[in-house]
Write a protein that holds these residues in place. Sequence first.
Motif, PDB file in Angstrom:
ATOM      1  N   CYS A   1       4.334  -1.247  -5.599  1.00 42.03           N
ATOM      2  CA  CYS A   1       3.885  -0.239  -4.626  1.00 42.03           C
ATOM      3  C   CYS A   1       2.747   0.586  -5.208  1.00 42.03           C
ATOM      4  N   LYS A   2       1.792   0.946  -4.354  1.00 43.99           N
ATOM      5  CA  LYS A   2       0.685   1.798  -4.780  1.00 43.99           C
ATOM      6  C   LYS A   2       1.019   3.270  -4.540  1.00 43.99           C
ATOM      7  N   TRP A   3       1.335   3.627  -3.292  1.00 44.09           N
ATOM      8  CA  TRP A   3       1.742   4.983  -2.934  1.00 44.09           C
ATOM      9  C   TRP A   3       3.229   4.982  -2.592  1.00 44.09           C
ATOM     10  N   MET A   4       3.899   6.082  -2.918  1.00 45.04           N
ATOM     11  CA  MET A   4       5.321   6.207  -2.612  1.00 45.04           C
ATOM     12  C   MET A   4       5.567   7.474  -1.823  1.00 45.04           C
ATOM     13  N   LEU A   5       6.207   7.305  -0.656  1.00 50.24           N
ATOM     14  CA  LEU A   5       6.598   8.435   0.181  1.00 50.24           C
ATOM     15  C   LEU A   5       8.028   8.832  -0.193  1.00 50.24           C
ATOM     16  N   TYR A   6       8.214  10.076  -0.598  1.00 50.39           N
ATOM     17  CA  TYR A   6       9.535  10.583  -0.955  1.00 50.39           C
ATOM     18  C   TYR A   6      10.012  11.540   0.131  1.00 50.39           C
ATOM     19  N   VAL A   7      10.760  11.020   1.089  1.00 57.34           N
ATOM     20  CA  VAL A   7      11.378  11.843   2.132  1.00 57.34           C
ATOM     21  C   VAL A   7      12.795  11.330   2.366  1.00 57.34           C
ATOM     22  N   ASP A   8      13.666  12.183   2.892  1.00 62.70           N
ATOM     23  CA  ASP A   8      15.037  11.791   3.193  1.00 62.70           C
ATOM     24  C   ASP A   8      15.112  11.141   4.574  1.00 62.70           C
ATOM     25  N   VAL A   9      16.274  10.561   4.903  1.00 59.00           N
ATOM     26  CA  VAL A   9      16.396   9.838   6.171  1.00 59.00           C
ATOM     27  C   VAL A   9      16.494  10.774   7.369  1.00 59.00           C
ATOM     28  N   ASP A  10      16.578  12.079   7.156  1.00 58.20           N
ATOM     29  CA  ASP A  10      16.522  13.026   8.275  1.00 58.20           C
ATOM     30  C   ASP A  10      15.156  13.703   8.353  1.00 58.20           C
ATOM     31  N   GLU A  11      14.162  13.101   7.695  1.00 61.12           N
ATOM     32  CA  GLU A  11      12.807  13.663   7.660  1.00 61.12           C
ATOM     33  C   GLU A  11      11.800  12.619   8.154  1.00 61.12           C
ATOM     34  N   PHE A  12      10.897  13.062   9.033  1.00 59.86           N
ATOM     35  CA  PHE A  12       9.946  12.167   9.684  1.00 59.86           C
ATOM     36  C   PHE A  12       8.533  12.740   9.554  1.00 59.86           C
ATOM     37  N   VAL A  13       7.629  11.955   8.982  1.00 61.43           N
ATOM     38  CA  VAL A  13       6.231  12.372   8.864  1.00 61.43           C
ATOM     39  C   VAL A  13       5.573  12.286  10.247  1.00 61.43           C
ATOM     40  N   TYR A  14       4.817  13.332  10.569  1.00 54.60           N
ATOM     41  CA  TYR A  14       4.220  13.404  11.913  1.00 54.60           C
ATOM     42  C   TYR A  14       2.874  14.119  11.831  1.00 54.60           C
ATOM     43  N   SER A  15       1.928  13.634  12.609  1.00 55.37           N
ATOM     44  CA  SER A  15       0.620  14.290  12.718  1.00 55.37           C
ATOM     45  C   SER A  15       0.312  14.582  14.187  1.00 55.37           C
ATOM     46  N   PRO A  16      -0.108  15.811  14.517  1.00 59.49           N
ATOM     47  CA  PRO A  16      -0.476  16.132  15.909  1.00 59.49           C
ATOM     48  C   PRO A  16      -1.595  15.249  16.448  1.00 59.49           C
ATOM     49  N   SER A  17      -2.387  14.666  15.537  1.00 57.98           N
ATOM     50  CA  SER A  17      -3.494  13.808  15.978  1.00 57.98           C
ATOM     51  C   SER A  17      -2.995  12.510  16.609  1.00 57.98           C
TER      52      SER A  17
ATOM     53  N   GLU B   1       0.828  -1.210   0.000  1.00 61.69           N
ATOM     54  CA  GLU B   1       0.000   0.000   0.000  1.00 61.69           C
ATOM     55  C   GLU B   1       0.861   1.259   0.000  1.00 61.69           C
ATOM     56  N   ILE B   2       1.863   1.325   0.887  1.00 58.32           N
ATOM     57  CA  ILE B   2       2.734   2.504   0.978  1.00 58.32           C
ATOM     58  C   ILE B   2       4.190   2.045   1.023  1.00 58.32           C
ATOM     59  N   CYS B   3       4.992   2.607   0.156  1.00 56.41           N
ATOM     60  CA  CYS B   3       6.435   2.389   0.170  1.00 56.41           C
ATOM     61  C   CYS B   3       7.126   3.734   0.392  1.00 56.41           C
ATOM     62  N   ALA B   4       8.395   3.684   0.714  1.00 54.65           N
ATOM     63  CA  ALA B   4       9.188   4.905   0.861  1.00 54.65           C
ATOM     64  C   ALA B   4      10.430   4.783  -0.003  1.00 54.65           C
ATOM     65  N   CYS B   5      10.782   5.868  -0.685  1.00 54.60           N
ATOM     66  CA  CYS B   5      11.933   5.879  -1.575  1.00 54.60           C
ATOM     67  C   CYS B   5      12.796   7.099  -1.267  1.00 54.60           C
ATOM     68  N   THR B   6      14.097   6.887  -1.189  1.00 58.75           N
ATOM     69  CA  THR B   6      15.000   8.007  -0.963  1.00 58.75           C
ATOM     70  C   THR B   6      16.363   7.698  -1.532  1.00 58.75           C
ATOM     71  N   MET B   7      17.183   8.736  -1.674  1.00 58.02           N
ATOM     72  CA  MET B   7      18.556   8.578  -2.140  1.00 58.02           C
ATOM     73  C   MET B   7      19.481   8.823  -0.959  1.00 58.02           C
ATOM     74  N   ILE B   8      20.483   7.966  -0.800  1.00 59.71           N
ATOM     75  CA  ILE B   8      21.282   7.993   0.422  1.00 59.71           C
ATOM     76  C   ILE B   8      22.776   7.936   0.130  1.00 59.71           C
ATOM     77  N   TYR B   9      23.546   8.356   1.123  1.00 61.26           N
ATOM     78  CA  TYR B   9      24.992   8.173   1.124  1.00 61.26           C
ATOM     79  C   TYR B   9      25.476   8.206   2.574  1.00 61.26           C
ATOM     80  N   ASN B  10      26.043   7.107   3.025  1.00 63.47           N
ATOM     81  CA  ASN B  10      26.606   7.000   4.374  1.00 63.47           C
ATOM     82  C   ASN B  10      25.631   7.439   5.471  1.00 63.47           C
ATOM     83  N   VAL B  11      24.481   6.783   5.499  1.00 61.92           N
ATOM     84  CA  VAL B  11      23.454   7.111   6.497  1.00 61.92           C
ATOM     85  C   VAL B  11      23.234   5.955   7.466  1.00 61.92           C
ATOM     86  N   GLY B  12      24.220   5.068   7.575  1.00 61.60           N
ATOM     87  CA  GLY B  12      24.053   3.891   8.423  1.00 61.60           C
ATOM     88  C   GLY B  12      23.618   4.203   9.837  1.00 61.60           C
ATOM     89  N   LYS B  13      24.189   5.240  10.432  1.00 62.53           N
ATOM     90  CA  LYS B  13      23.871   5.563  11.829  1.00 62.53           C
ATOM     91  C   LYS B  13      22.460   6.116  12.005  1.00 62.53           C
TER      92      LYS B  13
END
Length: 589
Positions: free
Chosen positions: A389-405, A309-321
């Motif tokens: 995948c149906k929906w794709m979330l495009y965010v980087d590894v230093d980005e977090f989706v959040y809802s106040p609800s 239903e939802i996948c996430a895709c991003t481009m990375i370099y040395n983000v192991g930690k």
Amino acid sequence: MGYQRAHSVSFSLRDDEYHTTSRRTRTRFSQLFFSLLLLAAFSFYVSSAISGSSFYYFQVNLTVQSNHVTNQGFEELYNVTSLSRHVSSVEEDSVHKYESVSVLLPDWEVLVILSPENPLMPSDSLEGFHCLFSNNQTSPARFSETLPFTERTAFKCIMPNGVRRQMPFWQPILTKHPEKETLPKEEQRELMNMKNLAYESISTESDVVLFVKGVNSRSGINSPPQDFMCIFGDDVVHGAVKTPVTSSMQEVFRCSHPDLTALSSSGADQGRPIKISLQITKENRTVPSVAYYTPRHEIALTQEPKKSEICACTMIYNVGKFLKEWVIYHSKIGVDKFILYDNGSDDGLQTVVNELNLDGYDVTTLLWLWPKTQEAGFSHGAIHAKDSCKWMLYVDVDEFVYSPSWDKASQPSKHMLKSLLPQQSSSIGQVSFRCNDFGPSGQKSHPVRGVTQGYNCQRRVKEPRHKSIVLLEAIDDSLGNVVHHFGLKKTFKWKQMSVHDGMVNHYKYQAWSEFKAKFRRRVSAYVTDWKEKTNPNSKDRTPGLGFQSIEPEGWEHKFCDHRDDRLKLLTQRWFGEQTPHGYKMAWQR
């Protein structure tokens, strides 16, 4: 007299014996020499046949006269032994030299890609390789994994200073024994440059998508598709087939599949890889290429039957930690699968990925060595994942989706992210979230409990960025995208989420020890690198930061207008736990 006669006879007999023995010796020597010569010629023939190399075979005609080899025989013997020495050298070299093509990357890196027809053998070690350049200077070659879409092995090396002063640049030899190799002038090929290169290709059922750098090089300015043709096959050696380009957007060019029957002369009927490139028709020029075509009949083999239903895709370099925190958090709120386009990490990233997969998370890394191609990588991901995948979330590894609800929820839920998406019958094809940028928050090093715990001081931004979740089938055929959102087909709409319903926490300005890594290179094709002294007032630059990775005074207290502990407290409740070794977050265990 008797004595003299007897002595004379004795001497005469000895003389006759001497000549007889001498003749026998010469005869035996000639026979032995002739036998050795035939053995050498036969050995050469057998070794050539066994090695499979395209060496020429010379028949040796030796004329034997008066029990000795004539001058003609010695001349042919010299030619054969000289050739044997050359063949021995070539055979020895063929063990150590590998057919390859090379591309110059930024920062004097050279990417060496083995030919698909000359792969490494299973017994070959990946250690001990060198790049040998035209002036006989060398540099160590580091294994960079296997390119996933063409199964070609890649290495990287640094161009020596002495080579950088020579123009043009020539492609190096990949070898384990540079002391035994030379690069003959007649075999020198000019080094390809990433700034002007067809570098990747992916096929759909209906067309071919080709990725080319250096053609549409200015943001927002794209040449019309009729200016180009896709070329399949080797245009010089075997002929080629051309198909018209139907779309030209950024680094993405779409064209029709070729007629494979017309490509028989270039190896399609023999299973050999088919090179693909872009022809600029007005200039009658073909862009250099390392891309290969995937025929239509091979596409179904890579398709996955069930869609997430939802996948996430991003481009990375040395983000192991950072990776575990990002994957665990987003998985618990509804992301089913993670697709990482890896720019060539060397920080043990794959070990982290393996640990996550062992823990039940679905994380895939795709080696994507092409620098400054973020937009193209996301376009590729939209095609690559469309069947899984149906929906794709495009965010980087230093980005977090959040809802106040979610603040009052005691546990995360797989339905949280889905609740922010439109209903099944909606025409909404993309949902965008405003980014809240966080500063160093007093941190001088990477916070051990993760970015959500260490950074809680937010910067006020007049024109914030947005990140998106996009319905893959809604993406426009051009595949154009800017800063993590896509152009949509005319039948779909774009929704911008209210900050009361959802947002993205972007931990952008981290501790200086982490932030300075950004100076290596920007990933976007259309954003100026940090070190380039252009566009100093661009909103893509950090306020108050120059062109060098020099820590500004008081960096740890910058970009802090107000504190925001909401996601920090929420993740503590969801993922924090007291252990025998102290308080730990889930991604620390």
